[in-house]
Design an enzyme around this catalytic site. Structure first.
Site, short mmCIF file in Angstrom:
data_model
loop_
_atom_site.label_atom_id
_atom_site.label_comp_id
_atom_site.label_asym_id
_atom_site.label_seq_id
_atom_site.Cartn_x
_atom_site.Cartn_y
_atom_site.Cartn_z
N ASN A 108 26.25 49.58 81.25
CA ASN A 108 27.13 48.64 81.94
C ASN A 108 26.77 47.20 81.63
OD1 ASN A 108 24.76 49.26 83.50
ND2 ASN A 108 25.71 48.46 85.35
N MET A 109 27.78 46.33 81.72
CA MET A 109 27.62 44.91 81.38
C MET A 109 28.34 44.06 82.42
SD MET A 109 28.34 45.13 77.26
CE MET A 109 27.81 43.44 76.93
N GLU A 110 27.66 43.01 82.87
CA GLU A 110 28.24 42.03 83.80
C GLU A 110 28.07 40.65 83.19
OE1 GLU A 110 26.46 44.87 87.36
OE2 GLU A 110 25.63 42.85 87.03
N HIS B 221 31.87 49.14 82.41
CA HIS B 221 31.14 50.27 82.98
C HIS B 221 30.46 51.05 81.85
CE1 HIS B 221 33.39 50.29 87.02
NE2 HIS B 221 33.83 49.24 86.34
N GLU C 274 30.28 54.21 81.14
CA GLU C 274 31.12 55.21 80.48
C GLU C 274 32.09 54.55 79.51
OE1 GLU C 274 30.31 56.83 84.69
OE2 GLU C 274 30.48 54.88 83.68
N CYS D 30 32.34 56.45 88.70
CA CYS D 30 33.22 55.92 89.73
C CYS D 30 34.67 56.31 89.42
CB CYS D 30 33.09 54.39 89.82
SG CYS D 30 33.74 53.52 88.39
N CYS E 75 36.11 54.84 86.20
CA CYS E 75 35.70 55.49 84.94
C CYS E 75 36.35 56.86 84.77
CB CYS E 75 34.19 55.61 84.89
SG CYS E 75 33.38 54.02 84.63
#
EC number: 3.5.4.5
Length: 294
Positions: free
Chosen positions: A89-91, A102, A104, A129, A132
């Protein structure tokens, strides 16, 4: 070895460490394992495929960029070719929550943008989630995709997404990871051509708005991302995210980006320019160009 892997690597079983060490030695380890490498790791450790994928999840999660949540999720997408693709995951600080990637999505995009034709399974360290689950339902593997979670029996996506709504409900025949070429001529310099080529691979049956992004790093390496729409619209993955996924997984960082190009149609129903440029500027890249598909 890239520093991000060191902590996770130290916690692996000794025989897995020994088998992985030459693979991870390259700072730019591509965050994937070929079928031959998977077979070699299985032989060295005595693990079957499922157990090996679980054992490798900490390495995938080590690729996460989570300055907001500090909650690292790792995923491994297993291609029908035998290649395994890491994802995390990346923010993005300074952007919006909607730009988040996300794990996935990361692993699936990694596989798709690497030329994988379909997925057999995906292994994740936390339950997917709803976002995804819906994203995965756009794949050509559909509801048959096998999902593997720690401490649980493997189940098909249909078990995690009952009464699913997807592309078939909208009579869409060409699915995500099916081969697509929208035929726009490759023009301009190498980076522009890479962005156009990425746009040609877009999965955009709902808006008919092809787009692609290409990022050039200071060492000349180019990473390209294609637009991936979803029947539910919101789980759609923008083209910039596809390029950033590859850049991150291949061991590069945002300050390595020296130039970006977005390719899209001027009269498309959906336009990526504002969101793309805003996110890139938040990441420190201000040298951004736009080429128009014609």
């Amino acid at each position: 070895m890239h520093p991000r892997f060191q902590t996770a690597f130290a916690q692996l079983a000794d025989n897995l460490q020994s088998a992985l060490e030459p693979i991870l030695a390259d700072k730019y380890f591509p965050a994937l394992l070929t079928g031959e490498q998977v077979s070699s790791l299985k032989s060295a450790t005595g693990l079957d495929e499922d157990a090996l994928a679980f054992a490798l999840l900490p390495l995938a999660a080590a690729c996460a960029r989570t300055p907001l949540s500090n909650f690292n999720v790792g995923a491994i997408a297993r291609g029908v070719s035998g290649t395994w693709y890491f994802g995390a995951n990346m923010e993005f600080i300074g952007a919006t929550m909607q730009q988040t990637v996300h794990a996935e999505q990361s692993a699936i995009s990694h596989a798709w943008l690497s030329g994988e034709k379909a997925l057999a399974a995906i292994t994740v360290n936390y339950t997917p989630c709803g976002h995804c689950r819906q994203f995965m339902n756009e794949l050509n593997s559909g509801l048959d995709l096998r999902i593997h979670l720690p401490g649980r029996e493997a189940h098909a996506l249909r078990d995690y997404l009952p009464d699913a709504f997807g592309p078939k409900d909208l009579e869409i025949k060409t699915l995500l990871m099916d081969e697509q070429d929208h035929g726009y001529a490759l023009t301009g310099d190498a980076l522009s051509q890479a962005a156009i080529a990425a746009a040609n691979r877009s999965h955009m049956p709902y808006s008919k708005s092809p787009s692609g992004v290409a990022l050039e790093c200071k060492d000349g390496r180019i990473f390209s991302g294609s637009y991936a729409e979803n029947a539910a619209f919101n789980p759609t993955l923008p083209p910039l995210q596809g390029a950033l996924i590859l850049l991150n997984l291949k061991g590069y960082d945002y300050p390595d980006i020296q130039r970006a190009v977005l390719a899209e149609k001027a009269d498309a129903p959906l336009i990526q320019w504002d969101a793309t440029s805003a996110t890139l500027k938040a990441l420190g890249c201000h040298n951004i160009d736009r080429v128009l598909l014609a």
